[in-house]
Write a protein that holds these residues in place. Structure first.
Motif, PDB file in Angstrom:
ATOM      1  N   GLU A 249     -15.494 -10.907   7.965  1.00 50.75           N
ATOM      2  CA  GLU A 249     -14.500 -11.192   6.615  1.00 50.75           C
ATOM      3  C   GLU A 249     -13.232 -11.721   7.227  1.00 50.75           C
ATOM      4  O   GLU A 249     -12.340 -11.505   6.359  1.00 50.75           O
ATOM      5  CB  GLU A 249     -14.396 -10.158   5.856  1.00 50.75           C
ATOM      6  N   LEU A 250     -12.978 -11.846   8.360  1.00 51.52           N
ATOM      7  CA  LEU A 250     -11.719 -12.173   8.926  1.00 51.52           C
ATOM      8  C   LEU A 250     -11.080 -13.513   8.287  1.00 51.52           C
ATOM      9  O   LEU A 250      -9.931 -13.766   8.149  1.00 51.52           O
ATOM     10  CB  LEU A 250     -12.015 -12.549  10.498  1.00 51.52           C
TER      11      LEU A 250
ATOM     12  N   ARG B 155     -11.631 -14.292   5.197  1.00 52.75           N
ATOM     13  CA  ARG B 155     -11.496 -13.982   3.688  1.00 52.75           C
ATOM     14  C   ARG B 155     -10.122 -13.212   3.343  1.00 52.75           C
ATOM     15  O   ARG B 155     -10.006 -12.366   4.343  1.00 52.75           O
ATOM     16  CB  ARG B 155     -12.574 -13.732   3.016  1.00 52.75           C
ATOM     17  N   ARG B 156      -9.780 -13.595   2.234  1.00 49.04           N
ATOM     18  CA  ARG B 156      -8.599 -12.565   1.816  1.00 49.04           C
ATOM     19  C   ARG B 156      -8.820 -11.165   1.708  1.00 49.04           C
ATOM     20  O   ARG B 156      -9.936 -11.054   0.825  1.00 49.04           O
ATOM     21  CB  ARG B 156      -7.981 -13.391   0.535  1.00 49.04           C
ATOM     22  N   GLY B 157      -8.244 -10.269   2.218  1.00 50.79           N
ATOM     23  CA  GLY B 157      -8.426  -9.003   2.107  1.00 50.79           C
ATOM     24  C   GLY B 157      -9.467  -8.538   3.176  1.00 50.79           C
ATOM     25  O   GLY B 157      -9.489  -7.171   3.559  1.00 50.79           O
ATOM     26  N   GLY B 158      -9.579  -9.222   4.253  1.00 51.28           N
ATOM     27  CA  GLY B 158     -10.645  -9.000   5.192  1.00 51.28           C
ATOM     28  C   GLY B 158      -9.865  -8.197   6.342  1.00 51.28           C
ATOM     29  O   GLY B 158     -10.213  -7.659   7.281  1.00 51.28           O
ATOM     30  N   VAL B 159      -8.495  -8.518   6.294  1.00 48.22           N
ATOM     31  CA  VAL B 159      -7.573  -7.852   7.278  1.00 48.22           C
ATOM     32  C   VAL B 159      -6.402  -7.035   6.625  1.00 48.22           C
ATOM     33  O   VAL B 159      -5.855  -7.630   5.479  1.00 48.22           O
ATOM     34  CB  VAL B 159      -6.793  -8.902   8.393  1.00 48.22           C
ATOM     35  N   VAL B 160      -6.246  -5.929   7.119  1.00 48.12           N
ATOM     36  CA  VAL B 160      -5.139  -4.779   6.409  1.00 48.12           C
ATOM     37  C   VAL B 160      -4.287  -4.654   7.676  1.00 48.12           C
ATOM     38  O   VAL B 160      -4.526  -3.969   8.431  1.00 48.12           O
ATOM     39  CB  VAL B 160      -5.705  -3.828   5.779  1.00 48.12           C
ATOM     40  N   LEU B 161      -2.871  -4.857   7.137  1.00 45.92           N
ATOM     41  CA  LEU B 161      -1.939  -4.407   8.166  1.00 45.92           C
ATOM     42  C   LEU B 161      -1.195  -3.291   7.686  1.00 45.92           C
ATOM     43  O   LEU B 161      -0.853  -2.865   6.547  1.00 45.92           O
ATOM     44  CB  LEU B 161      -0.904  -5.552   8.318  1.00 45.92           C
ATOM     45  N   ASP B 162      -1.037  -2.195   8.654  1.00 47.59           N
ATOM     46  CA  ASP B 162      -0.084  -1.022   8.341  1.00 47.59           C
ATOM     47  C   ASP B 162       0.928  -0.869   9.360  1.00 47.59           C
ATOM     48  O   ASP B 162       0.589  -0.729  10.698  1.00 47.59           O
ATOM     49  CB  ASP B 162      -1.045   0.243   8.355  1.00 47.59           C
ATOM     50  N   ALA B 163       2.134  -0.555   8.784  1.00 46.78           N
ATOM     51  CA  ALA B 163       3.258  -0.201   9.935  1.00 46.78           C
ATOM     52  C   ALA B 163       3.019   1.258  10.520  1.00 46.78           C
ATOM     53  O   ALA B 163       3.557   1.461  11.546  1.00 46.78           O
ATOM     54  CB  ALA B 163       4.514  -0.407   9.178  1.00 46.78           C
TER      55      ALA B 163
END
Length: 224
Positions: free
Chosen positions: A213-214, A216-224
């Motif tokens: 799903e890379l 597609r939107r939402g397929g990657v989630v970033l977190d500090a």
């Protein structure tokens, strides 16, 4: 202070609130249809009654749309604002346009007179708007579901911030960041997302993603 658990009150029932929201929207759409039937069918109010109906029902329909939205949100046991869907408010608004136009068209057809251009266009605009709202709502739900799958079964890695732009959202500092990372196949990827707080270029961030799903939107989630 009360000796009775507030959650046992019938008006605090999530099911009752949900049905009350639907009732508000049904009454609002009915009011819009009556407005179209009594007012828009002609150049202006056909008589004093038509003018009174327009003056009373128009604000009533607007208030019921707003009340329905609040009741619908209050019917969510989780009360999670991030689960808000544009369908809740914009679909009833689109429906109000459609039913006003439909009311006038229905009256013209029932009386065997020519359908005026304005109510026909109004109904068409409302119908098109409703379709667009539904398409956007389904996309929002799809992205939300994809983010949920990332959280449950996504691959976790680390990435580096290559670009950042800070601004305030709801009086809180956030940053729009672009992060580069290497996926499981060894390919370099870039992803952008808004995260909480200030972030500097070169900072390391946690990256969670679904391999399939890379793109597609939402397929990657970033977190500090």
């Amino acid at each position: 202070m009360s000796l009775i658990d507030p959650s046992t009150r019938w008006w605090n029932s999530y099911r009752v609130r949900g049905w009350a929201a639907r009732a508000c929207w049904v009454v609002s759409m009915t009011s819009c249809f009556v407005i179209g039937w009594s007012f828009i069918a002609g150049v202006g109010p056909a008589d004093e009654t038509s003018g009174w109906l327009f003056s009373a029902l128009l604000p009533l329909s607007v208030l019921l749309i707003i009340a329905g939205a609040f009741l619908h949100l209050a019917s969510d046991p989780g009360g999670r604002s991030e689960d808000w869907n544009p369908r809740i408010i914009f679909l009833p608004i689109a429906g109000s346009f459609f039913f006003q136009g439909a009311g006038a068209v229905a009256r013209a057809v029932s009386e065997g007179v020519a359908v005026r251009t304005f109510p026909a266009v109004l109904a068409a605009v409302g119908l098109v708007a409703a379709v667009l709202v539904e398409v956007i709502s389904r996309r929002v739900e799809s992205v939300r579901a994809r983010r949920g799958r990332v959280a449950r079964s996504g691959i976790t890695t680390r990435g580096t911030v290559t670009r950042t732009r800070g601004y305030y959202l709801n009086e809180s500092r956030v940053s729009r960041v672009t992060v580069t990372f290497t996926d499981a196949d060894g390919r370099q990827r870039w992803a952008s997302q808004t995260v909480a707080g200030p972030v500097r270029v070169g900072a390391r961030m946690t990256v969670e993603y679904l391999p399939g799903e890379l793109g597609r939107r939402g397929g990657v989630v970033l977190d500090a």
